[in-house]
Scaffold this motif. Structure first.
Motif, PDB file in Angstrom:
ATOM      1  N   THR A 190      -0.205   7.013  -4.642  1.00 11.53           N
ATOM      2  CA  THR A 190       0.483   5.723  -4.505  1.00 11.53           C
ATOM      3  C   THR A 190       1.989   5.951  -4.460  1.00 11.53           C
ATOM      4  OG1 THR A 190      -1.271   4.596  -5.734  1.00 11.53           O
ATOM      5  CG2 THR A 190       0.856   3.469  -5.576  1.00 11.53           C
ATOM      6  N   SER A 217      -1.653   4.099  -0.296  1.00 16.69           N
ATOM      7  CA  SER A 217      -1.447   3.071  -1.317  1.00 16.69           C
ATOM      8  C   SER A 217       0.038   2.926  -1.615  1.00 16.69           C
ATOM      9  CB  SER A 217      -2.203   3.435  -2.597  1.00 16.69           C
ATOM     10  OG  SER A 217      -1.970   2.499  -3.625  1.00 16.69           O
ATOM     11  N   GLU A 218       0.486   1.689  -1.806  1.00 14.00           N
ATOM     12  CA  GLU A 218       1.894   1.412  -2.110  1.00 14.00           C
ATOM     13  C   GLU A 218       1.981   0.311  -3.157  1.00 14.00           C
ATOM     14  OE1 GLU A 218       4.573   1.339   1.566  1.00 14.00           O
ATOM     15  OE2 GLU A 218       2.607   0.825   2.401  1.00 14.00           O
ATOM     16  N   GLY A 236       2.271   6.585  -9.855  1.00 12.41           N
ATOM     17  CA  GLY A 236       2.427   7.106  -8.506  1.00 12.41           C
ATOM     18  C   GLY A 236       3.686   7.938  -8.379  1.00 12.41           C
TER      19      GLY A 236
END
Length: 305
Positions: A190, A217-218, A236
């Motif tokens: 992430t 993923s963010e 992340g």
């Protein structure tokens, strides 16, 4: 003798224009000015006749700005802002020495507050009021004299001076870092954004040759401090400001898996910074001008001891 003096439009016509441009509506402009739509239309027609320029195309009850209106609106808006500031300065004595400065929260805690005594030494008689907002303030509505904002010098209608570049370091916890050997490995985790809307990760990935790769993923945060805490919590991979990254790496809390300097050669336009930002007319006030001089004379890259 020929009189070449420019004939200025009536103030009421400019007020009607100012309101109509902001609302894109004659009726909404009339509601704001507490007059009838017919009165607004008459003032707009008077303005066009005075300037000999078409400012709007009419489509039934709707209006559409011409290119001339878009250009004029920028100067009319600046003019009304300066007029309001002038009235405030000369009619409210309590504002004579007051300066209201809005500062990016990160810049305030990391750079400005440790130097506040320098300001007091240079301007002992000033009444400094400081607010912190992430977004650029509306200088007229928010009663702000000047600001220090984070960004990419996007304030085209304002006076903006770069104070400090905010170089970022790709960081993560040691556990995540052990799984990152190449830039492509970043895509497996992430990616944490320090602001809700910005291009930092896309710029960094493009620089690393991954611009055409999909991100798995963010998560975007409202401010850099929250993103840093998320990075420390193993949520992340973060883009952390260099000063904080160095402190966290020395403490053993974070690592820079691709190296501290991997983003050093990013194109200058892709590197954000902290800027002194204010309406150009505000510099004409002596106390504000003096504060601007102090801010721009400080070496913000030097960490106070």
């Amino acid at each position: 003798m020929t009189n070449n003096r420019l004939r200025l439009p009536p103030l009421n016509a400019l007020k009607a224009f100012h309101a109509a441009v902001r609302h894109d509506s004659i009726r909404a402009a009339a509601d704001e000015l507490l007059v009838t739509p017919q009165a607004v239309s008459q003032q707009l027609k008077l303005l066009e006749d005075t300037l000999q320029v078409e400012l709007f195309t009419r489509k039934g009850r709707a209006i559409e700005k011409t290119e001339a209106a878009i250009v004029l609106a920028r100067f009319v808006d600046a003019g009304f802002e300066e007029l309001a500031e002038g009235v405030r300065r000369v009619t409210k004595r309590k504002y004579k020495n007051r300066i209201t400065l809005n500062v990016s929260p990160y810049f305030a805690t990391r750079y400005l507050l440790p130097r506040i005594n320098h300001f007091r030494e240079n301007m002992p008689d000033s009444d400094l009021r400081m607010t912190t907002m992430v977004d650029t303030p509306d200088f007229a509505r928010d009663d702000i004299d000047l600001a220090v904002q984070w960004g990419y010098n996007e304030w085209k209608s304002l006076d903006a001076v770069l104070l400090l570049k905010d170089h970022k370091v790709i960081t993560c916890t040691p556990e995540i870092g052990a799984k990152i050997k190449t830039p492509r490995d970043l895509l497996n985790f992430t990616l944490l954004h320090p602001l809700l809307q910005n291009s930092m990760w896309s710029d960094a990935l493009a620089f690393l040759g991954l611009g055409d790769q999909a991100i798995s993923s963010e998560i975007a945060f409202h401010d850099a401090a929250t993103m840093r805490r998320a990075t420390l919590s193993s949520m992340g991979i973060g883009l952390v400001s260099r000063m904080d990254a160095l402190n966290d790496i020395r403490a053993g809390d974070l690592v820079a898996p691709l190296g501290l300097d991997v983003l050093n050669d990013l194109p200058p336009d892709n590197v954000p910074g902290f800027y002194l930002v204010l309406p150009r007319g505000h510099r004409r006030v002596g106390s504000i001008s003096k504060l601007c001089d102090w801010i721009t004379s400080e070496n913000w890259a030097e960490v106070p001891t």
